[in-house]
Enzyme design. Structure first.
Site, PDB file in Angstrom:
ATOM      1  N   ASP A  58       0.867  -1.184   0.000  1.00 22.72           N
ATOM      2  CA  ASP A  58       0.000   0.000   0.000  1.00 22.72           C
ATOM      3  C   ASP A  58       0.903   1.234   0.000  1.00 22.72           C
ATOM      4  O   ASP A  58       1.497   1.590   1.024  1.00 22.72           O
ATOM      5  CB  ASP A  58      -0.901  -0.037   1.250  1.00 22.72           C
ATOM      6  CG  ASP A  58      -1.926   1.085   1.270  1.00 22.72           C
ATOM      7  OD1 ASP A  58      -2.002   1.845   0.280  1.00 22.72           O
ATOM      8  OD2 ASP A  58      -2.654   1.198   2.282  1.00 22.72           O
ATOM      9  N   GLU A  83       4.830   4.988   3.903  1.00 23.90           N
ATOM     10  CA  GLU A  83       4.259   6.304   4.189  1.00 23.90           C
ATOM     11  C   GLU A  83       5.387   7.258   4.577  1.00 23.90           C
ATOM     12  O   GLU A  83       6.261   6.903   5.366  1.00 23.90           O
ATOM     13  CB  GLU A  83       3.206   6.168   5.312  1.00 23.90           C
ATOM     14  CG  GLU A  83       2.629   7.446   5.837  1.00 23.90           C
ATOM     15  CD  GLU A  83       2.085   8.393   4.772  1.00 23.90           C
ATOM     16  OE1 GLU A  83       1.261   8.000   3.951  1.00 23.90           O
ATOM     17  OE2 GLU A  83       2.516   9.561   4.774  1.00 23.90           O
ATOM     18  N   ASN A 110      10.250   7.111   1.806  1.00 25.19           N
ATOM     19  CA  ASN A 110       9.902   7.873   0.612  1.00 25.19           C
ATOM     20  C   ASN A 110       9.931   6.927  -0.587  1.00 25.19           C
ATOM     21  O   ASN A 110      10.996   6.480  -1.007  1.00 25.19           O
ATOM     22  CB  ASN A 110      10.907   9.027   0.423  1.00 25.19           C
ATOM     23  CG  ASN A 110      10.682   9.752  -0.885  1.00 25.19           C
ATOM     24  OD1 ASN A 110       9.752   9.453  -1.642  1.00 25.19           O
ATOM     25  ND2 ASN A 110      11.533  10.733  -1.157  1.00 25.19           N
ATOM     26  N   ASP A 132      -1.097  12.375  -3.237  1.00 27.17           N
ATOM     27  CA  ASP A 132      -1.108  13.840  -3.160  1.00 27.17           C
ATOM     28  C   ASP A 132      -1.002  14.366  -4.593  1.00 27.17           C
ATOM     29  O   ASP A 132      -0.080  13.980  -5.321  1.00 27.17           O
ATOM     30  CB  ASP A 132       0.106  14.336  -2.357  1.00 27.17           C
ATOM     31  CG  ASP A 132       0.021  13.948  -0.888  1.00 27.17           C
ATOM     32  OD1 ASP A 132      -1.111  13.805  -0.380  1.00 27.17           O
ATOM     33  OD2 ASP A 132       1.081  13.789  -0.251  1.00 27.17           O
ATOM     34  N   LYS A 136       0.643  22.242  -8.595  1.00 28.51           N
ATOM     35  CA  LYS A 136       1.517  23.194  -9.287  1.00 28.51           C
ATOM     36  C   LYS A 136       2.609  22.457 -10.059  1.00 28.51           C
ATOM     37  O   LYS A 136       3.191  21.496  -9.533  1.00 28.51           O
ATOM     38  CB  LYS A 136       2.191  24.125  -8.272  1.00 28.51           C
ATOM     39  CG  LYS A 136       1.228  25.089  -7.639  1.00 28.51           C
ATOM     40  CD  LYS A 136       1.971  26.046  -6.737  1.00 28.51           C
ATOM     41  CE  LYS A 136       0.982  26.920  -6.002  1.00 28.51           C
ATOM     42  NZ  LYS A 136       1.536  27.534  -4.820  1.00 28.51           N
TER      43      LYS A 136
END
Ligand SMILES: C[S@@+](CC[C@H](N)C(=O)[O-])C[C@H]1O[C@@H](n2cnc3c(N)ncnc32)[C@H](O)[C@@H]1O
Length: 227
Positions: A58, A83, A110, A132, A136
């Protein structure tokens, strides 16, 4: 089994952690002190009572609602969550220990640094849910869904393995599809409700509550002869 979340007060958490933590290890001249460690290998006997490696991953597991529910619904699977927000990882870890969930593990990591600790063709399912969006353009480099990650997923997914995607940001869906096409080793299909026999994620529940539409897709590896 149902988790009594009252036993685990939720820590206050920001949506994002420090910007440095999304940067790949190799892009630093000097590694920051506070940075999720690289993990060339992991000792799976520390995570799972059956001591076997994970067969479900996950990526960006957030607060772990999906990870924990999946582990309880599918006791034959070993699920591993990655995570980048350390507080979330510690919180999930407390629940795994407190509830003695023997087939779930979680790591402060990461994902942009690759999946060296996952063996070739060992994953039955990979979940990449509501990443996420980093709207931008100058922040796109913080997105973990990259050609490198796709190479890693192609290596670690078993021949019949599946990558499950969900997002409520149409631009992210397009971006992911473009990268999958560029990689060339996967087939992408939007998923029907009948095909989706998975617990809901925390972000999915949020989208449902707010009536925000989202897409679900199932990505499979092409057979070598199709490439
Ligand atoms: C919007 S949340 C979705 C959480 C969960 N998948 C869900 O559906 O409820 C995205 C999560 O991905 C995590 N994340 C973002 N970049 C990451 C990275 N490079 N490696 C690991 N986790 C990452 C974030 O910290 C956040 O918890």
């Amino acid at each position: 089994m149902k988790i009594d979340y009252k036993k685990y007060p939720t820590p206050r958490m920001r949506h994002h952690t420090a910007p440095n933590l999304y940067v790949r290890f190799e892009d630093f001249k000097v590694l920051p002190r506070y940075y999720p460690p690289l993990q060339p290998t992991l000792d799976w006997s520390l995570y799972y009572s059956n001591k076997l490696p994970p067969n479900a991953l996950d990526i960006g597991c957030g607060r772990g609602g999906f990870l924990l529910e999946y582990a309880m619904q599918f006791p034959e699977m070993n699920i591993f969550g990655l995570e980048v927000r350390k507080q979330a990882v510690e919180w999930i870890d407390d629940i795994i220990t407190g509830e003695t969930i023997q087939n779930a593990g979680v790591l402060w990591y990461n994902t942009s640094n690759g999946l060296s600790f996952i063996e070739d063709e060992s994953l039955h399912s990979v979940f990449y849910f509501f990443p996420d969006p980093w709207h931008k353009k100058k922040h796109h480099k913080r997105r973990a869904f990259t050609i490198n990650l796709l190479q890693e997923l192609n290596r670690t997914l078993s021949p019949n393995g599946m990558l499950y995607l969900m997002t409520d940001v149409p631009e992210v869906d397009m971006y992911q599809q473009e990268l999958l096409k560029l990689h060339g080793g996967f087939d992408f299909n939007y998923a029907t409700d009948e095909e989706w026999i998975l617990p809901r994620t925390d972000h999915e529940n949020f989208s449902l509550k707010k009536d925000i539409p989202y897409i679900r897709a199932i990505v499979t590896k092409k057979f070598r002869s199709d490439i």
